[in-house]
Design a protein around this motif. Structure first.
Motif, PDB file in Angstrom:
ATOM      1  N   THR A 119      39.851 -15.671   7.285  1.00 49.06           N
ATOM      2  CA  THR A 119      38.410 -15.503   7.501  1.00 49.06           C
ATOM      3  C   THR A 119      38.151 -14.892   8.872  1.00 49.06           C
ATOM      4  O   THR A 119      38.530 -15.445   9.895  1.00 49.06           O
ATOM      5  N   ARG A 120      37.486 -13.739   8.899  1.00 45.93           N
ATOM      6  CA  ARG A 120      37.124 -13.081  10.144  1.00 45.93           C
ATOM      7  C   ARG A 120      35.665 -13.294  10.510  1.00 45.93           C
ATOM      8  O   ARG A 120      35.292 -13.264  11.682  1.00 45.93           O
ATOM      9  N   ALA A 121      34.806 -13.427   9.486  1.00 45.78           N
ATOM     10  CA  ALA A 121      33.371 -13.536   9.750  1.00 45.78           C
ATOM     11  C   ALA A 121      32.709 -14.300   8.626  1.00 45.78           C
ATOM     12  O   ALA A 121      33.274 -14.459   7.533  1.00 45.78           O
ATOM     13  N   VAL A 122      31.521 -14.794   8.907  1.00 51.05           N
ATOM     14  CA  VAL A 122      30.679 -15.392   7.883  1.00 51.05           C
ATOM     15  C   VAL A 122      29.294 -14.763   8.014  1.00 51.05           C
ATOM     16  O   VAL A 122      28.796 -14.551   9.123  1.00 51.05           O
ATOM     17  N   ILE A 123      28.707 -14.411   6.880  1.00 49.54           N
ATOM     18  CA  ILE A 123      27.340 -13.895   6.875  1.00 49.54           C
ATOM     19  C   ILE A 123      26.417 -15.028   6.456  1.00 49.54           C
ATOM     20  O   ILE A 123      26.471 -15.510   5.320  1.00 49.54           O
ATOM     21  N   VAL A 124      25.596 -15.469   7.393  1.00 53.26           N
ATOM     22  CA  VAL A 124      24.650 -16.556   7.154  1.00 53.26           C
ATOM     23  C   VAL A 124      23.308 -15.946   6.777  1.00 53.26           C
ATOM     24  O   VAL A 124      22.700 -15.234   7.583  1.00 53.26           O
ATOM     25  N   VAL A 125      22.847 -16.207   5.567  1.00 54.97           N
ATOM     26  CA  VAL A 125      21.575 -15.669   5.095  1.00 54.97           C
ATOM     27  C   VAL A 125      20.476 -16.706   5.298  1.00 54.97           C
ATOM     28  O   VAL A 125      20.620 -17.860   4.900  1.00 54.97           O
ATOM     29  N   HIS A 126      19.384 -16.286   5.911  1.00 55.37           N
ATOM     30  CA  HIS A 126      18.184 -17.111   6.000  1.00 55.37           C
ATOM     31  C   HIS A 126      17.351 -16.795   4.756  1.00 55.37           C
ATOM     32  O   HIS A 126      16.458 -15.951   4.780  1.00 55.37           O
ATOM     33  N   GLN A 127      17.666 -17.475   3.667  1.00 53.67           N
ATOM     34  CA  GLN A 127      17.188 -17.067   2.358  1.00 53.67           C
ATOM     35  C   GLN A 127      15.681 -17.255   2.202  1.00 53.67           C
ATOM     36  O   GLN A 127      15.150 -18.332   2.491  1.00 53.67           O
ATOM     37  N   ALA A 128      15.005 -16.204   1.761  1.00 52.41           N
ATOM     38  CA  ALA A 128      13.561 -16.220   1.519  1.00 52.41           C
ATOM     39  C   ALA A 128      12.782 -16.592   2.778  1.00 52.41           C
ATOM     40  O   ALA A 128      11.655 -17.076   2.703  1.00 52.41           O
ATOM     41  N   GLY A 129      13.387 -16.370   3.937  1.00 54.82           N
ATOM     42  CA  GLY A 129      12.756 -16.698   5.201  1.00 54.82           C
ATOM     43  C   GLY A 129      13.035 -18.092   5.701  1.00 54.82           C
ATOM     44  O   GLY A 129      12.635 -18.452   6.812  1.00 54.82           O
ATOM     45  N   MET A 130      13.748 -18.897   4.914  1.00 60.38           N
ATOM     46  CA  MET A 130      14.073 -20.275   5.310  1.00 60.38           C
ATOM     47  C   MET A 130      15.241 -20.255   6.297  1.00 60.38           C
ATOM     48  O   MET A 130      16.336 -19.810   5.954  1.00 60.38           O
ATOM     49  N   PRO A 131      15.052 -20.729   7.535  1.00 55.36           N
ATOM     50  CA  PRO A 131      16.147 -20.658   8.501  1.00 55.36           C
ATOM     51  C   PRO A 131      17.303 -21.578   8.121  1.00 55.36           C
ATOM     52  O   PRO A 131      17.107 -22.701   7.666  1.00 55.36           O
ATOM     53  N   ALA A 132      18.512 -21.070   8.289  1.00 56.14           N
ATOM     54  CA  ALA A 132      19.720 -21.875   8.094  1.00 56.14           C
ATOM     55  C   ALA A 132      19.992 -22.669   9.371  1.00 56.14           C
ATOM     56  O   ALA A 132      19.519 -22.323  10.458  1.00 56.14           O
ATOM     57  N   ASP A 133      20.785 -23.736   9.249  1.00 55.22           N
ATOM     58  CA  ASP A 133      21.105 -24.575  10.402  1.00 55.22           C
ATOM     59  C   ASP A 133      22.267 -23.958  11.175  1.00 55.22           C
ATOM     60  O   ASP A 133      23.445 -24.256  10.945  1.00 55.22           O
ATOM     61  N   LEU A 134      21.933 -23.102  12.121  1.00 60.22           N
ATOM     62  CA  LEU A 134      22.934 -22.317  12.825  1.00 60.22           C
ATOM     63  C   LEU A 134      23.836 -23.153  13.724  1.00 60.22           C
ATOM     64  O   LEU A 134      25.024 -22.862  13.854  1.00 60.22           O
ATOM     65  N   ASP A 135      23.285 -24.169  14.364  1.00 60.39           N
ATOM     66  CA  ASP A 135      24.095 -24.961  15.301  1.00 60.39           C
ATOM     67  C   ASP A 135      25.332 -25.538  14.624  1.00 60.39           C
ATOM     68  O   ASP A 135      26.453 -25.442  15.150  1.00 60.39           O
ATOM     69  N   ALA A 136      25.133 -26.134  13.467  1.00 57.02           N
ATOM     70  CA  ALA A 136      26.247 -26.750  12.760  1.00 57.02           C
ATOM     71  C   ALA A 136      27.249 -25.691  12.294  1.00 57.02           C
ATOM     72  O   ALA A 136      28.466 -25.902  12.346  1.00 57.02           O
ATOM     73  N   ILE A 137      26.749 -24.550  11.848  1.00 50.08           N
ATOM     74  CA  ILE A 137      27.631 -23.474  11.377  1.00 50.08           C
ATOM     75  C   ILE A 137      28.428 -22.887  12.533  1.00 50.08           C
ATOM     76  O   ILE A 137      29.645 -22.657  12.427  1.00 50.08           O
TER      77      ILE A 137
END
Length: 383
Positions: A119-137
């Motif tokens: 794994t080199r990268a992960v694409i985190v999608v904020h789906q439909a405008g809902m923010p993902a929990d970036l700190d934990a990721i």
């Protein structure tokens, strides 16, 4: 007919385009630079790099990070197919992760199951405008040397822990007409790394060491050099002029969409069998889409509901697609993704845009509530 969306465009955008036409410079130039700087400032990012779309922004990001053959990029299957396609354009393998039922986003828990030494990268999608929990990721990825790229195609105007989405990491935006602000087509990468931004600008213009606008504006002869293999991912000044006007409307658009969404939630909150979107504890959504889930114990097919609303003059869309179920992804391995498959099968998107009024929202909500009530009384199928 109530459409699924309608961009808020008017005389100001037309005047801005006319100004660019009169200038004689319509390709990528000073308006693009101004738009990049304005978006970056509005979202708390260091630099903006405009592109032809969010899709090309994602591809450009992965290419600049050196992602290529033999690498894996973790993505949510529950996203527009461009999220899955971007790693494939770079020669890497997308690896699917499941999502959270409430936010429809990947989490540290769902992501961890998809990580591998490749794994080199992960694409985190904020789906439909809902923010993902970036700190934990980020806490999961950074010690492993995995780069987080945010697909914020839908999330301009959303916030995460008090800051605009876009203020951290390498972030891709979209300005498609389905988004809050539009340039017709178009995208942008945001980054706090000035050196990376300069390289991204070079890469989006065929790898040219000096931009076409700088070359043509120079009072001395400039012979450009092409320092590396690049792409033609340039935005035009015509688009950027529209974007600058649209950006000035962003706060009003977010406020209006959140007010309309609150009315939807008020009207539909007591309808049995429905699950509704809401802000997560760590941020706010711009309600790029108002996504309704049909509970599993509601014996009503999603497409039947959509057809009923269409018959009443109300456009809807299916919930977010699951890329791993599409024919173009059939050759890609996919683990069990139960939440993704439930969401793509049991959710629909209701109309929501700045020009709607509360009567439109009430009409949509009444039609949806009636469909659910008929099902409860008559049982499936009903029409």
């Amino acid at each position: 007919m109530i459409p699924i969306t309608r961009p808020w465009l008017g005389a100001e955008e037309a005047a801005a385009v006319n100004e660019v036409l009169a200038s004689g410079w319509v390709a990528q130039g000073p308006k693009v630079a101004a738009f990049e700087a304005s978006v970056a400032a509005a979202l708390g990012a260091g630099e903006g790099v405009a592109t032809t779309s969010c899709t090309t922004a994602l591809h450009l990001a992965l290419h600049a990070l050196g992602v290529g053959p033999g690498d894996e990029v973790v993505v949510p299957s529950l996203s527009f197919i461009a999220t899955t396609n971007a790693p494939r354009y770079a020669g890497a393998r997308p690896v699917f992760a499941d999502v959270d039922l409430e936010t429809q986003n990947i989490t540290a828990e769902t992501l961890e199951r998809a990580l591998s030494p490749a794994t080199r990268a992960v694409i985190v999608v904020h789906q439909a405008g809902m923010p993902a929990d970036l700190d934990a990721i980020e806490a999961l990825c950074k010690p492993r040397g995995v780069t987080v790229v945010e697909d914020a195609a839908c999330a301009i105007g959303s916030t995460y822990r008090g800051l605009p989405v876009g203020a951290r990491n390498l972030v891709a935006l979209s300005f498609h007409p389905r988004k809050l602000i539009t340039t017709g087509e178009g995208g942008m990468l945001l980054t706090g790394d000035g050196r990376l931004a300069r390289r991204l600008r070079r890469l989006r213009e065929h790898g040219m060491a000096v931009s076409a606008h700088e070359r043509h504006a120079s009072r001395t002869v400039v012979v450009e050099a092409y320092e590396e293999l690049g792409f033609n991912y340039r935005m035009t000044d015509l688009q950027a002029a529209i974007g600058l006007v649209q950006l000035g409307k962003l706060d009003a658009i977010v406020a209006r969409r959140r007010a309309l969404a609150a009315r939807y939630s008020e009207l539909l909150g007591d309808v049995p069998g429905l699950s509704l979107p809401a802000d997560p504890p760590y941020g706010t959504t711009n309600y790029q889409s108002y996504v309704v889930q049909l509970d599993d114990d509601l014996p009503l097919q999603r497409d039947v509901v959509m057809q009923e609303l269409l018959d009443r003059g109300i456009a809807t869309r299916r919930g977010i697609m699951a890329a791993h179920l599409e024919p173009s992804c059939a050759a890609l391995p996919a683990p069990a993704l139960p939440v993704t498959e439930r969401l793509t099968r049991r959710s629909l998107i209701l109309p929501l845009f700045h020009g709607m009024d509360t009567k439109d929202v009430e009409r949509v909500a009444e039609a949806l509530a009636t469909a659910v009530a008929h099902c409860a009384v008559e049982g499936p199928p009903w029409r």
